[in-house]
Design an enzyme around this catalytic site. Structure first.
Site, PDB file in Angstrom:
ATOM      1  N   ARG A  61       0.835  -1.214   0.000  1.00 48.86           N
ATOM      2  CA  ARG A  61       0.000   0.000   0.000  1.00 48.86           C
ATOM      3  C   ARG A  61       0.868   1.262   0.000  1.00 48.86           C
ATOM      4  O   ARG A  61       0.559   2.247  -0.658  1.00 48.86           O
ATOM      5  CB  ARG A  61      -0.863  -0.049   1.272  1.00 48.86           C
ATOM      6  CG  ARG A  61      -2.086   0.807   1.261  1.00 48.86           C
ATOM      7  CD  ARG A  61      -2.956   0.537   2.482  1.00 48.86           C
ATOM      8  NE  ARG A  61      -3.436  -0.832   2.549  1.00 48.86           N
ATOM      9  CZ  ARG A  61      -4.403  -1.333   1.783  1.00 48.86           C
ATOM     10  NH1 ARG A  61      -5.013  -0.571   0.904  1.00 48.86           N
ATOM     11  NH2 ARG A  61      -4.776  -2.585   1.884  1.00 48.86           N
ATOM     12  N   ILE A  88      -7.435   1.777  -0.273  1.00 50.62           N
ATOM     13  CA  ILE A  88      -7.131   2.591   0.912  1.00 50.62           C
ATOM     14  C   ILE A  88      -5.696   3.072   0.776  1.00 50.62           C
ATOM     15  O   ILE A  88      -4.789   2.281   0.495  1.00 50.62           O
ATOM     16  CB  ILE A  88      -7.332   1.761   2.195  1.00 50.62           C
ATOM     17  CG1 ILE A  88      -8.813   1.406   2.343  1.00 50.62           C
ATOM     18  CG2 ILE A  88      -6.826   2.520   3.416  1.00 50.62           C
ATOM     19  CD1 ILE A  88      -9.110   0.435   3.481  1.00 50.62           C
ATOM     20  N   LEU A  89      -5.502   4.386   0.957  1.00 48.85           N
ATOM     21  CA  LEU A  89      -4.179   4.969   0.709  1.00 48.85           C
ATOM     22  C   LEU A  89      -3.399   5.136   2.013  1.00 48.85           C
ATOM     23  O   LEU A  89      -3.971   5.119   3.103  1.00 48.85           O
ATOM     24  CB  LEU A  89      -4.341   6.289  -0.036  1.00 48.85           C
ATOM     25  CG  LEU A  89      -4.964   6.109  -1.432  1.00 48.85           C
ATOM     26  CD1 LEU A  89      -5.380   7.439  -2.031  1.00 48.85           C
ATOM     27  CD2 LEU A  89      -4.005   5.359  -2.359  1.00 48.85           C
ATOM     28  N   ASN A 103     -13.499  13.264   0.164  1.00 45.94           N
ATOM     29  CA  ASN A 103     -14.134  11.979  -0.116  1.00 45.94           C
ATOM     30  C   ASN A 103     -15.638  12.127   0.071  1.00 45.94           C
ATOM     31  O   ASN A 103     -16.099  12.974   0.833  1.00 45.94           O
ATOM     32  CB  ASN A 103     -13.601  10.898   0.827  1.00 45.94           C
ATOM     33  CG  ASN A 103     -14.132   9.520   0.486  1.00 45.94           C
ATOM     34  OD1 ASN A 103     -14.238   9.165  -0.694  1.00 45.94           O
ATOM     35  ND2 ASN A 103     -14.480   8.740   1.489  1.00 45.94           N
ATOM     36  N   HIS A 105     -18.885   9.688   1.171  1.00 43.62           N
ATOM     37  CA  HIS A 105     -19.167   8.376   1.770  1.00 43.62           C
ATOM     38  C   HIS A 105     -20.684   8.186   1.846  1.00 43.62           C
ATOM     39  O   HIS A 105     -21.403   9.108   2.260  1.00 43.62           O
ATOM     40  CB  HIS A 105     -18.540   8.309   3.163  1.00 43.62           C
ATOM     41  CG  HIS A 105     -18.724   6.981   3.813  1.00 43.62           C
ATOM     42  ND1 HIS A 105     -17.978   5.869   3.460  1.00 43.62           N
ATOM     43  CD2 HIS A 105     -19.603   6.557   4.755  1.00 43.62           C
ATOM     44  CE1 HIS A 105     -18.377   4.840   4.174  1.00 43.62           C
ATOM     45  NE2 HIS A 105     -19.367   5.220   4.967  1.00 43.62           N
ATOM     46  N   ASP A 141     -12.617   7.135   6.790  1.00 41.01           N
ATOM     47  CA  ASP A 141     -13.961   7.705   6.967  1.00 41.01           C
ATOM     48  C   ASP A 141     -14.110   8.473   8.281  1.00 41.01           C
ATOM     49  O   ASP A 141     -15.194   8.500   8.875  1.00 41.01           O
ATOM     50  CB  ASP A 141     -15.041   6.596   6.883  1.00 41.01           C
ATOM     51  CG  ASP A 141     -15.013   5.868   5.550  1.00 41.01           C
ATOM     52  OD1 ASP A 141     -14.649   6.494   4.533  1.00 41.01           O
ATOM     53  OD2 ASP A 141     -15.335   4.660   5.515  1.00 41.01           O
TER      54      ASP A 141
END
Ligand code: GRF
Length: 184
Positions: A61, A88-89, A103, A105, A141
């Site tokens: 990642r 996922i970063l 982002n 959501h 999130d």
């Protein structure tokens, strides 16, 4: 004026909404071949496939994120909007763009974080859910909330029908928030 990149992985309907709103999109990056990338190509929006080939638990990642960070920097990007980006970063992007990664959501955060937010909200039996536009941070999130819109859950809803109404709320809210950030 900020320079916007949009990150996509799937259908790219939020990308379409941004384009229809008239946002100037300097770059689209996809982590896989997907309709979002096809749309960018069709619209002559500069786009790059930074393909993620490893979906196993040993996926690097950090290295993937470093490559992505290098790519957006090369294009002088100053604002990044994730629009259904499914990887996922890691730290390099968040360190390079503090407060500049957005982002959307499909729930009213902090409820129902994670990849199955719509299904989880239905299973829980909530009567109201919605969408949240927030600053993306390393903690998934969990970044500062910029805007939310409620969506009523219908008795007859399936995951698909509820997600569709949530997306319609996203299409109205997300481009407007980005437009605001683009000139801040
Ligand atoms: C959106 O519902 C967004 O909230 C979630 O992924 C979905 C992306 O849809 N993160 P699309 O690819 O823009 O159609």
């Amino acid at each position: 004026m900020n320079k916007l990149a949009v990150l996509v992985s799937r259908t790219g309907t939020n990308l379409r909404a941004m384009h229809a709103y008239g946002l100037e999109i300097a770059l689209v990056v996809a982590d896989r071949t997907c309709p979002g990338l096809t749309f960018a190509r069709e619209q002559n929006i500069p786009c790059i496939l930074l393909e993620r080939t490893d979906f196993s638990s040993s996926f690097d990642r950090y290295a993937y994120t470093k490559n992505l960070t290098h790519l957006v920097r090369q294009h002088n990007i100053t604002l990044i909007a994730m629009a259904g980006f499914a990887t996922i970063l890691d730290t390099p992007l968040f360190d390079a763009y503090p407060g500049k990664i957005l982002n959307t959501h499909p729930s009213l955060l902090p409820a129902f974080k994670g990849a199955s937010a719509v299904r989880d909200a239905l299973a829980y039996g909530v009567k109201v859910t919605g969408c949240t536009i927030h600053i993306a941070t390393l903690a998934l999130d969990s970044g500062p909330i910029l805007a939310q819109h409620p969506v009523l859950v219908h008795e007859s809803d399936t995951e698909a029908s509820l997600h569709q109404r949530i997306k319609e709320a996203e299409y109205r809210l997300y481009p407007a928030i980005i437009a605001n950030m683009l000139c801040s």
